[in-house]
Design a protein around this motif. Structure first.
Motif, PDB file in Angstrom:
ATOM      1  N   THR A   1       0.837  -1.207   0.000  1.00  0.00           N
ATOM      2  CA  THR A   1       0.000   0.000   0.000  1.00  0.00           C
ATOM      3  C   THR A   1       0.868   1.252   0.000  1.00  0.00           C
ATOM      4  O   THR A   1       1.819   1.358   0.779  1.00  0.00           O
ATOM      5  CB  THR A   1      -0.936   0.025   1.227  1.00  0.00           C
ATOM      6  OG1 THR A   1      -1.750  -1.140   1.195  1.00  0.00           O
ATOM      7  CG2 THR A   1      -1.818   1.267   1.233  1.00  0.00           C
TER       8      THR A   1
ATOM      9  N   ILE B   1       1.890   4.832   0.947  1.00  0.00           N
ATOM     10  CA  ILE B   1       1.649   5.768   2.047  1.00  0.00           C
ATOM     11  C   ILE B   1       2.424   7.039   1.747  1.00  0.00           C
ATOM     12  O   ILE B   1       3.650   7.015   1.593  1.00  0.00           O
ATOM     13  CB  ILE B   1       2.079   5.152   3.399  1.00  0.00           C
ATOM     14  CG1 ILE B   1       1.187   3.946   3.711  1.00  0.00           C
ATOM     15  CG2 ILE B   1       2.000   6.186   4.514  1.00  0.00           C
ATOM     16  CD1 ILE B   1       1.494   3.250   4.994  1.00  0.00           C
TER      17      ILE B   1
ATOM     18  N   GLN C   1      -5.405   1.231   9.118  1.00  0.00           N
ATOM     19  CA  GLN C   1      -6.607   1.755   8.462  1.00  0.00           C
ATOM     20  C   GLN C   1      -6.330   2.086   6.995  1.00  0.00           C
ATOM     21  O   GLN C   1      -7.113   1.742   6.118  1.00  0.00           O
ATOM     22  CB  GLN C   1      -7.108   3.008   9.182  1.00  0.00           C
ATOM     23  CG  GLN C   1      -7.728   2.721  10.531  1.00  0.00           C
ATOM     24  CD  GLN C   1      -8.145   3.997  11.251  1.00  0.00           C
ATOM     25  OE1 GLN C   1      -7.608   5.071  11.000  1.00  0.00           O
ATOM     26  NE2 GLN C   1      -9.102   3.874  12.158  1.00  0.00           N
ATOM     27  N   LYS C   2      -5.204   2.738   6.746  1.00  0.00           N
ATOM     28  CA  LYS C   2      -4.853   3.118   5.374  1.00  0.00           C
ATOM     29  C   LYS C   2      -4.649   1.896   4.480  1.00  0.00           C
ATOM     30  O   LYS C   2      -4.897   1.942   3.285  1.00  0.00           O
ATOM     31  CB  LYS C   2      -3.588   3.990   5.371  1.00  0.00           C
ATOM     32  CG  LYS C   2      -3.823   5.402   5.887  1.00  0.00           C
ATOM     33  CD  LYS C   2      -2.559   6.227   5.769  1.00  0.00           C
ATOM     34  CE  LYS C   2      -2.804   7.656   6.137  1.00  0.00           C
ATOM     35  NZ  LYS C   2      -3.585   8.400   5.148  1.00  0.00           N
ATOM     36  N   CYS C   3      -4.164   0.816   5.067  1.00  0.00           N
ATOM     37  CA  CYS C   3      -3.874  -0.402   4.305  1.00  0.00           C
ATOM     38  C   CYS C   3      -5.077  -1.350   4.233  1.00  0.00           C
ATOM     39  O   CYS C   3      -5.000  -2.392   3.580  1.00  0.00           O
ATOM     40  CB  CYS C   3      -2.684  -1.133   4.916  1.00  0.00           C
ATOM     41  SG  CYS C   3      -1.125  -0.235   4.816  1.00  0.00           S
TER      42      CYS C   3
ATOM     43  N   ILE D   1      -1.827   3.419  10.087  1.00  0.00           N
ATOM     44  CA  ILE D   1      -1.311   2.679   8.932  1.00  0.00           C
ATOM     45  C   ILE D   1      -2.227   1.500   8.608  1.00  0.00           C
ATOM     46  O   ILE D   1      -2.536   1.239   7.442  1.00  0.00           O
ATOM     47  CB  ILE D   1       0.141   2.212   9.184  1.00  0.00           C
ATOM     48  CG1 ILE D   1       1.077   3.432   9.210  1.00  0.00           C
ATOM     49  CG2 ILE D   1       0.587   1.194   8.147  1.00  0.00           C
ATOM     50  CD1 ILE D   1       2.443   3.147   9.798  1.00  0.00           C
TER      51      ILE D   1
END
Length: 196
Positions: free
Chosen positions: A10, A12, A108-110, A106
């Motif tokens: 992912t 970032i 959540q973002k992934c 992180i």
């Protein structure tokens, strides 16, 4: 494994989160605890006669010596943050609390549902990088500096994927070695009546 892949792939964009993910990935590919990564310095990194890089360090918790062969991901991370060094320490880490808070963001973002914290890096090293890839637990025990395999088994849970892969290998090894004679196997074997 799916979540681990998401963590690796992912994108970032926030630099402080990217750095935090890199430090977590370093733990995932080295099995090192937070305090040991904080203590990691240039004197702990060696290169053998074959050009392979190793970390030779004493674990702070157990005071046992360990030798960790550096895989490509941790080598890339060491090189990536070399410009930050002001002394012989390999990394300048944020507090463990800060890292763990950033790991929640992180995750959540992934799109990772599991709760991430830095200590999970050690578990990931045992399960995803070693055990699920077919490395014997005795080797993992040595790499993690454990005195006994029983200690390693706490970290190295055997995943269903690993059991399935090992059973496939076993099946292919013994296929055609053990068979019943044709007279012993009913012609309609495999029909549902035999599984009721």
């Amino acid at each position: 494994m799916d979540e681990f892949q998401k963590l690796l792939t992912t994108s970032i964009t926030e630099k402080h989160l990217e750095r935090c993910r890199d430090m977590f990935l370093f733990a995932c590919f080295s099995g090192m605890a937070y305090t040991d990564v904080c203590n990691l310095s240039e004197k702990h990194i060696t290169q053998d006669d074959n050009g392979i890089m190793w970390i030779k360090i004493e674990w702070q918790k157990t005071k046992s010596e360990c030798g960790i062969r550096l895989l490509s991901v941790p080598i890339q991370i060491i090189k990536k943050y070399k410009h930050e060094r002001t002394d012989d320490k390999i990394f300048k880490l944020k507090t463990l609390k800060t890292i763990d808070e950033n790991l929640k963001i992180i995750a959540q973002k992934c799109g990772i549902e599991s709760r991430l914290d830095y200590h999970m890096g050690k578990h990931t090293y045992a399960t995803q990088v070693f055990i699920s890839q077919g490395v014997p637990i005795e080797i993992l025990c040595k790499m993690m500096g454990h005195c006994s395999v029983q200690t390693t088994q706490i970290y190295a849970k055997i995943t269903n994927q690993k059991v399935n892969e090992d059973m496939k290998i076993l099946s292919s090894r013994i296929e055609n070695r053990y068979e019943l004679t044709k007279n012993d196997v009913p012609e309609d074997f495999g029909r549902n009546q035999y599984y009721k």
